[in-house]
Design a protein around this motif. Structure first.
Motif, PDB file in Angstrom:
ATOM      1  N   THR A  97       0.818  -1.212   0.000  1.00  0.00           N
ATOM      2  CA  THR A  97       0.000   0.000   0.000  1.00  0.00           C
ATOM      3  C   THR A  97       0.853   1.263   0.000  1.00  0.00           C
ATOM      4  O   THR A  97       0.322   2.370  -0.173  1.00  0.00           O
ATOM      5  N   ASP A  99       2.430   2.800   2.423  1.00  0.00           N
ATOM      6  CA  ASP A  99       2.323   3.690   3.583  1.00  0.00           C
ATOM      7  C   ASP A  99       3.040   3.152   4.820  1.00  0.00           C
ATOM      8  O   ASP A  99       2.988   3.771   5.884  1.00  0.00           O
ATOM      9  N   SER A 146       4.020  13.949  11.331  1.00  0.00           N
ATOM     10  CA  SER A 146       2.883  13.208  10.768  1.00  0.00           C
ATOM     11  C   SER A 146       3.184  11.719  10.629  1.00  0.00           C
ATOM     12  O   SER A 146       2.333  10.951  10.187  1.00  0.00           O
ATOM     13  N   ARG A 160       5.146   4.475   9.898  1.00  0.00           N
ATOM     14  CA  ARG A 160       3.787   4.388   9.358  1.00  0.00           C
ATOM     15  C   ARG A 160       3.322   5.787   8.950  1.00  0.00           C
ATOM     16  O   ARG A 160       3.308   6.719   9.761  1.00  0.00           O
ATOM     17  N   LEU A 161       2.923   5.912   7.674  1.00  0.00           N
ATOM     18  CA  LEU A 161       2.473   7.188   7.135  1.00  0.00           C
ATOM     19  C   LEU A 161       0.961   7.281   7.180  1.00  0.00           C
ATOM     20  O   LEU A 161       0.260   6.265   7.215  1.00  0.00           O
ATOM     21  N   GLN A 162       0.457   8.493   7.154  1.00  0.00           N
ATOM     22  CA  GLN A 162      -0.988   8.694   7.153  1.00  0.00           C
ATOM     23  C   GLN A 162      -1.613   8.324   5.813  1.00  0.00           C
ATOM     24  O   GLN A 162      -2.801   8.010   5.734  1.00  0.00           O
ATOM     25  N   GLU A 163      -0.808   8.355   4.751  1.00  0.00           N
ATOM     26  CA  GLU A 163      -1.258   7.982   3.414  1.00  0.00           C
ATOM     27  C   GLU A 163      -0.040   7.561   2.594  1.00  0.00           C
ATOM     28  O   GLU A 163       1.101   7.889   2.962  1.00  0.00           O
ATOM     29  N   PRO A 164      -0.240   6.826   1.504  1.00  0.00           N
ATOM     30  CA  PRO A 164       0.908   6.397   0.693  1.00  0.00           C
ATOM     31  C   PRO A 164       1.719   7.596   0.194  1.00  0.00           C
ATOM     32  O   PRO A 164       1.150   8.609  -0.230  1.00  0.00           O
ATOM     33  N   TYR A 165       3.020   7.465   0.270  1.00  0.00           N
ATOM     34  CA  TYR A 165       3.899   8.543  -0.171  1.00  0.00           C
ATOM     35  C   TYR A 165       5.252   7.936  -0.526  1.00  0.00           C
ATOM     36  O   TYR A 165       6.122   7.776   0.321  1.00  0.00           O
ATOM     37  N   GLU A 479       0.304  12.461  -9.505  1.00  0.00           N
ATOM     38  CA  GLU A 479      -0.469  11.892  -8.396  1.00  0.00           C
ATOM     39  C   GLU A 479      -0.169  10.405  -8.245  1.00  0.00           C
ATOM     40  O   GLU A 479       0.091   9.903  -7.140  1.00  0.00           O
ATOM     41  N   VAL A 483       2.300   7.807  -5.154  1.00  0.00           N
ATOM     42  CA  VAL A 483       1.619   6.888  -4.240  1.00  0.00           C
ATOM     43  C   VAL A 483       1.920   5.424  -4.522  1.00  0.00           C
ATOM     44  O   VAL A 483       1.700   4.571  -3.662  1.00  0.00           O
ATOM     45  N   THR A 484       2.433   5.109  -5.713  1.00  0.00           N
ATOM     46  CA  THR A 484       2.737   3.710  -5.992  1.00  0.00           C
ATOM     47  C   THR A 484       4.147   3.368  -5.528  1.00  0.00           C
ATOM     48  O   THR A 484       5.099   4.100  -5.818  1.00  0.00           O
TER      49      THR A 484
END
Length: 560
Positions: A97, A99, A146, A160-165, A479, A483-484
């Motif tokens: 994922t 993240d 964050s 651990r991230l709040q969203e994929p980055y 974008e 994220v990938t």
């Protein structure tokens, strides 16, 4: 007679048998090559003044980063193409994922005082990166606040991230500080701690001696660390001496006081090149000079015309600009991603110097000279006249003047406005109150390309998309790429972005400056690829050597 013929026949048969045996046999070819040996003292001239030897306090001092690169380590580092490589980390895993990042530390990693490196050191360093009282860039502090960091044991740690980055991997390359020596101290205490002049790290070299005169640091001696978790460096001692200019450092080389010079100013390059026995290594810097165009300016709608932008680009003789203003110390840029990196794609539209073709393009697009006379082209009563803001330096002034003259030849009128860089950013770029701007983008210490902050639609206001390029296709590529976690997919997306950028040309990339580094030919094993910071010249330090012995190298070749 018959007896003699039989003897001849036997001899012929024997020779034939020997020939058959020799077919396919391998011949050994020997050569003598140097085999690196431990020993020797390398002395390098650093152009600048030291401040603090601490990887969290060296953001604004290059010579401190040079020393820190040898004394401290990070979980990962990057090769010359920007690919992550394990350093203190034995392994790195990324969730599907994108993240969650898992790191396993090496079991044999020790601080220079013999204390084992553990996840406690990572947690401590991250706590400083989160602290707004530390002199760390605010965006870096915000990012680390964050991120959730979990240490499972002494060697296993998770981010651990709040969203994929995907570009987060860049942020795992921070220098690690020793918790057992600095924990419990306030940021202000750490900033002023004696540790910063007597650093204890985990890198290939440890501090041996700090040299000073009249209260001023004049140099330092580093000793190869015998318990380094990778291979011990060949060069036994690494000595730094400080100088105020390239010219002073060059004089020290001529006097036999140093073997290398950390930075070569363009003005001194010819003298350095003429020096016998001094090799110059050149690398592309992570910096680009570019002309931004305000594509959404209500009074200058022609910047939104792709044909006008391409004509402006083709009117610029960039090789001549590089030669005359930069003394040849730059390479032409064709896009926003640096060449030589994993994300770079070279098969894009390029724009060579072609002023006559640029004039024809403008004419076909309806931009002509006024019937009543004049030198500035217009269309529907709007003249191709605008302001160009730029940093008030000698180099930028010379470049801006050349740009003005080139554009005048195709019918554009440019008013030059020199500014201090802070004012240019604060009063013109950030509020988007400019027409065109000549600026330098510096992406030092950022191997991941991630053009999102500069070109995504969401960055048109409040971000760094100062050109206000409002392009949905480009934004979608960016974008998805951030994220990938799949590198092949990211490469494909960045390739598509670069092709699209070159076709739309929302800004005018000019060139990438280069970094020059000089070292005596006594020092061997040096390799210098593209750098993300000048301290990356030490990326292959384990291969450098001064001492060697002859070694016979044997190579087998098949005989016919």
């Amino acid at each position: 007679m018959r007896k003699l013929r039989w003897q001849i026949l036997i001899a012929v048969i024997a020779l034939a048998a020997i020939a058959v045996l020799l077919v396919g046999q391998k011949q050994v070819v020997q050569g003598i090559i140097p085999e690196p040996q431990s020993g020797g003292v390398y002395v390098e001239a650093l152009v600048g003044s030291p401040s603090r030897f601490n990887p969290l306090l060296d953001f604004n001092n290059q010579v401190d980063r040079d020393v820190d690169r040898l004394v401290f380590s990070s979980m990962i580092h990057f090769d010359s193409r920007g690919n992550p490589q394990p350093d203190l980390a034995e392994s790195l895993g990324i969730s599907v994922t994108g993240d969650v990042f898992n790191v396993v530390l090496r079991r044999n990693a020790l601080w220079h005082d013999g204390t084992p490196v553990t996840t406690e050191d990572i947690l401590f360093t991250v706590s400083l990166l989160r602290n707004p009282e530390m002199p760390i860039p605010p965006d870096l502090v915000e990012l680390w606040n964050s991120v959730e960091v979990i240490a499972f044991d002494a060697l296993n740690i998770q981010f651990r991230l709040q969203e994929p980055y995907s570009p987060f991997i860049d942020y795992l390359s921070f220098g690690i500080l020793p918790s057992h020596l600095l924990a419990g101290k306030t940021p202000q205490e750490i900033i002023n701690d004696p540790f910063n002049l007597a650093p204890v790290g985990t890198g290939p070299y440890k501090l041996d001696e700090l040299r000073s005169e009249n209260g001023r640091i004049t140099g330092m001696v580093l000793q190869a660390y015998e318990n380094y978790y990778l291979e011990t460096p060949f060069i036994e001692k690494f000595v730094f001496r400080y100088f105020s200019s390239t010219e002073e450092a060059l004089e020290a080389y001529r006097n036999g006081d140093v073997l290398g010079i950390s930075h070569i100013d363009p003005e001194a390059l010819n003298d350095v090149l003429a020096e016998p026995g001094l090799n110059v290594y050149t690398s592309r810097l992570p910096q680009m000079s570019i002309i931004l165009l305000n594509m959404d300016h209500p009074e200058k709608p022609f910047f939104g015309d792709e044909i006008v932008r391409k004509a402006m680009m083709m009117a610029l003789n960039r090789p001549w600009m590089i030669d005359q203003v930069l003394n040849g110390q730059a390479v032409e840029a064709h896009g926003p991603i640096f060449p030589g990196t994993w994300a770079y794609f070279e098969d894009v539209d390029t724009f060579e110097y072609a002023p006559d073709e640029a004039i024809s393009m403008l004419r076909e697009e309806g931009y002509g000279l006024p019937p009543g006379g004049g030198t500035v082209r217009e269309k529907d009563g709007i003249f191709l006249a605008f302001d160009l803001v730029f940093p008030n330096t000698l180099e930028h002034t010379a470049l801006a003047q050349m740009i003005k003259e080139y554009w005048a030849k195709i019918g554009l009128a440019v008013n030059l406005i020199p500014l201090e860089y802070d004012a240019l950013l604060r009063d013109f770029l950030e509020p988007r109150q400019y027409h065109a701007a000549l600026v330098d983008w510096t992406l030092a210490r950022s191997p991941d390309p991630d053009p999102y902050p500069f070109w995504h639609q969401a960055m048109n206001t409040g971000g760094q998309n100062y050109s206000k390029w409002d392009d949905r296709r480009a934004s979608e590529y960016l974008e998805q790429a951030r994220v990938t976690p799949n590198m092949f997919e990211r490469t494909r997306l960045y390739r598509n972005f670069q092709v699209h950028f070159s076709r739309q040309l929302p800004a005018l990339p000019l060139f990438y400056p280069v970094y020059n580094y000089a070292v005596s030919d006594e020092v061997r094993g040096i390799q210098l690829g593209p750098v993300f910071d000048p301290s990356d010249r030490f990326a292959t330090i384990l291969d450098w050597y001064l001492e060697s012995r002859p070694k016979i190298e044997e190579e087998e070749t098949a005989t016919e």
